[in-house]
Scaffold this active site. Structure first.
Site, short mmCIF file in Angstrom:
data_model
loop_
_atom_site.label_atom_id
_atom_site.label_comp_id
_atom_site.label_asym_id
_atom_site.label_seq_id
_atom_site.Cartn_x
_atom_site.Cartn_y
_atom_site.Cartn_z
N THR A 1 24.17 -46.20 -33.56
CA THR A 1 24.71 -47.34 -33.92
C THR A 1 23.60 -48.14 -34.31
O THR A 1 22.65 -48.39 -33.59
CB THR A 1 25.72 -47.78 -32.90
OG1 THR A 1 26.89 -47.00 -32.87
CG2 THR A 1 26.16 -49.22 -33.08
N ARG B 1 40.41 -43.44 -33.25
CA ARG B 1 39.83 -44.05 -32.37
C ARG B 1 38.71 -44.97 -32.80
O ARG B 1 38.20 -45.02 -33.94
CB ARG B 1 38.83 -43.19 -31.34
CG ARG B 1 38.18 -44.02 -30.36
CD ARG B 1 36.72 -44.11 -30.67
NE ARG B 1 35.95 -44.69 -29.34
CZ ARG B 1 34.81 -45.08 -29.73
NH1 ARG B 1 34.22 -45.34 -30.80
NH2 ARG B 1 34.09 -45.63 -28.72
N VAL B 2 38.78 -46.54 -32.07
CA VAL B 2 37.83 -47.41 -32.69
C VAL B 2 37.36 -47.98 -31.56
O VAL B 2 37.85 -48.06 -30.51
CB VAL B 2 38.69 -48.76 -33.25
CG1 VAL B 2 37.83 -49.86 -33.63
CG2 VAL B 2 39.62 -48.25 -34.46
N GLY B 3 36.03 -48.23 -31.84
CA GLY B 3 35.06 -48.47 -30.45
C GLY B 3 34.84 -50.03 -30.30
O GLY B 3 35.59 -50.72 -31.08
N ASP B 4 34.01 -50.53 -29.78
CA ASP B 4 33.46 -52.01 -29.74
C ASP B 4 32.92 -52.42 -30.88
O ASP B 4 32.99 -53.77 -31.19
CB ASP B 4 32.60 -52.22 -28.53
CG ASP B 4 31.20 -51.23 -28.84
OD1 ASP B 4 31.39 -50.05 -28.91
OD2 ASP B 4 30.31 -52.08 -28.50
N THR C 1 25.63 -51.69 -28.39
CA THR C 1 25.29 -50.12 -28.71
C THR C 1 25.82 -49.50 -27.26
O THR C 1 24.90 -49.55 -26.23
CB THR C 1 24.07 -49.73 -29.19
OG1 THR C 1 24.26 -48.30 -29.27
CG2 THR C 1 22.92 -50.23 -28.64
N GLY C 2 26.66 -48.82 -27.14
CA GLY C 2 26.89 -47.78 -26.05
C GLY C 2 28.28 -47.18 -25.91
O GLY C 2 29.04 -47.30 -27.09
N GLY D 1 32.01 -47.20 -26.31
CA GLY D 1 32.50 -48.34 -26.68
C GLY D 1 33.65 -48.86 -25.69
O GLY D 1 34.08 -50.01 -25.77
N1 ASP Z 1 29.58 -48.55 -29.39
C1 ASP Z 1 29.64 -47.55 -30.55
C2 ASP Z 1 31.26 -47.03 -30.47
O1 ASP Z 1 31.59 -46.85 -29.34
C3 ASP Z 1 28.93 -46.24 -30.42
C4 ASP Z 1 27.36 -46.43 -30.32
O2 ASP Z 1 26.88 -47.46 -29.97
O3 ASP Z 1 26.54 -45.58 -30.55
O4 ASP Z 1 31.76 -46.59 -31.41
#
Ligand code: ASP
Length: 345
Positions: free
Chosen positions: A212, A240-243, A262-263, A265
């Site tokens: 990300t 699905r939607v992340g953070d 980034t992580g 989510g």
């Molecule tokens: N945070 C992002 C998500 O969960 C993924 C990422 O940071 O690599 O969609």
């Protein structure tokens, strides 16, 4: 008579110009002090994740760092000429979205159906304006669409079909065939994730992200902006939607602090990571370093999640904590010193 008019009219014109320029000066004097503080800084990330030196060939790591440097250059060029933090953040993120090395734009991961759904958000600290898009499939640079949502719509977040329809109304948003986002490396990652899922008979998603992108900038006016863009997690299902597109979770900015995360989510949403870091700085007076460290290295892992974040405060302090094997990152401090790194060097 004619001659007299010819003499008088230019004189009147001169008087009008003098009066209006005086009025202009008056106006400028009563404007809020927006004088440059000259302290500007930029921090970017290209994602945290389960990576080790062995998992990324040296040549690839060099190319990733080359693109991180190009993104730093793009953002810094805006800041150096006195441009707004928001512009610097978008300029840096576009470079990373166009690079195949990161999980955003061109290099986005595949979802479970073998497609791509891209998420992005942006926030401007001093105005608290924000824009976000989730699950877009044909937008080459989702960060630009997120910015359009902020600047040209009355809303903060648009998703899926509606976001695409909004993109149709924006002439400066470049569209691509969804196949543009296909890359061999990401396809292989999807196959690996599916095989692992079958073997473990679980919907585990740990370790299915990396790359990300995000940026946080402080401009010469002392304003902060933050942005994040992602393809999300490999093998994600059910829209699905992340953070990353969620203001407060993946992206947040005030006039004192900005964060891009980034992580994993799901955990970042539940820990409201980006907002929590800034709230600690603002309400408790924590240093940026302490606030970012506590949230990323205590709160998130204690909940069972992982990842990293980049953060920047009004004095140009930068924090880049992560609790994973690595996090691609790049920074330019207020004194002009700069660097990039991927692993835990
Ligand atoms: N945070 C992002 C998500 O969960 C993924 C990422 O940071 O690599 O969609």
């Amino acid at each position: 008579m004619h001659r007299l008019l010819l003499l008088i009219i230019p004189l009147l014109g001169f008087a009008t110009i003098s009066v209006s320029s005086a009025a202009q000066n008056q106006k400028e004097k009563t404007m809020p002090d927006n004088s440059p503080n000259k302290k500007f800084a930029l921090v970017i990330h290209g994602g945290a994740g389960v990576v080790s030196r062995e998992s990324i060939p040296e040549a690839d790591a060099k190319l990733m760092q080359q693109d991180l440097n190009r993104a730093l250059d793009a953002g810094y060029a805006v800041l150096s000429r006195g441009g707004p933090a928001l512009e610097a953040v978008t300029a840096a993120i576009i470079v990373l979205e166009d690079s195949p090395w990161f999980n955003a734009g061109k290099g986005s991961v595949f979802n479970a159906e073998g497609g791509h759904e891209l998420d992005a958000s942006v926030m401007e600290g001093h105005t608290r304006r924000a824009g976000a898009v989730a699950g877009v499939t044909t937008v080459k640079n989702p960060i630009l669409l997120a910015r359009s949502v902020m600047e040209k719509s009355p809303h903060v977040m648009l998703a899926g079909e509606g976001a695409e329809k909004f993109a149709d109304t924006q002439k400066d948003i470049e569209r691509v065939d969804p196949k543009y986002f296909d890359t061999e490396k990401r396809w292989q990652q999807l196959q690996d994730a599916k095989a692992k899922e079958m073997a473990e008979l679980t919907h585990t998603v740990q370790g299915t992200y990396f790359g990300t992108v995000g940026a946080v900038a402080l401009d010469q006016q002392g304003h902060i902006a933050a942005g994040t863009s992602t393809g999300g997690m490999t093998n994600k299902k059910w829209s699905r939607v992340g953070d990353s597109p969620i203001i407060g979770a993946g992206t947040f900015a005030t006039d004192k602090c900005g964060v891009s995360g980034t992580g994993w989510g799901e955990f970042y949403i539940r820990a409201v990571v980006a907002h929590d870091i800034c709230a600690r700085v603002e309400y408790r007076g924590d240093s940026l370093a302490l606030a970012a460290e506590d949230v990323i290295n205590k709160i998130v892992p204690e909940m069972g999640g992982d990842g990293g974040a980049i953060a920047l405060d009004k004095d140009g302090n930068i924090a880049m904590p992560f609790n994973t094997g690595g996090m691609s990152r790049g920074w330019i401090n207020p004194d002009g010193t700069r660097g990039t790194a991927i692993f835990r060097d």
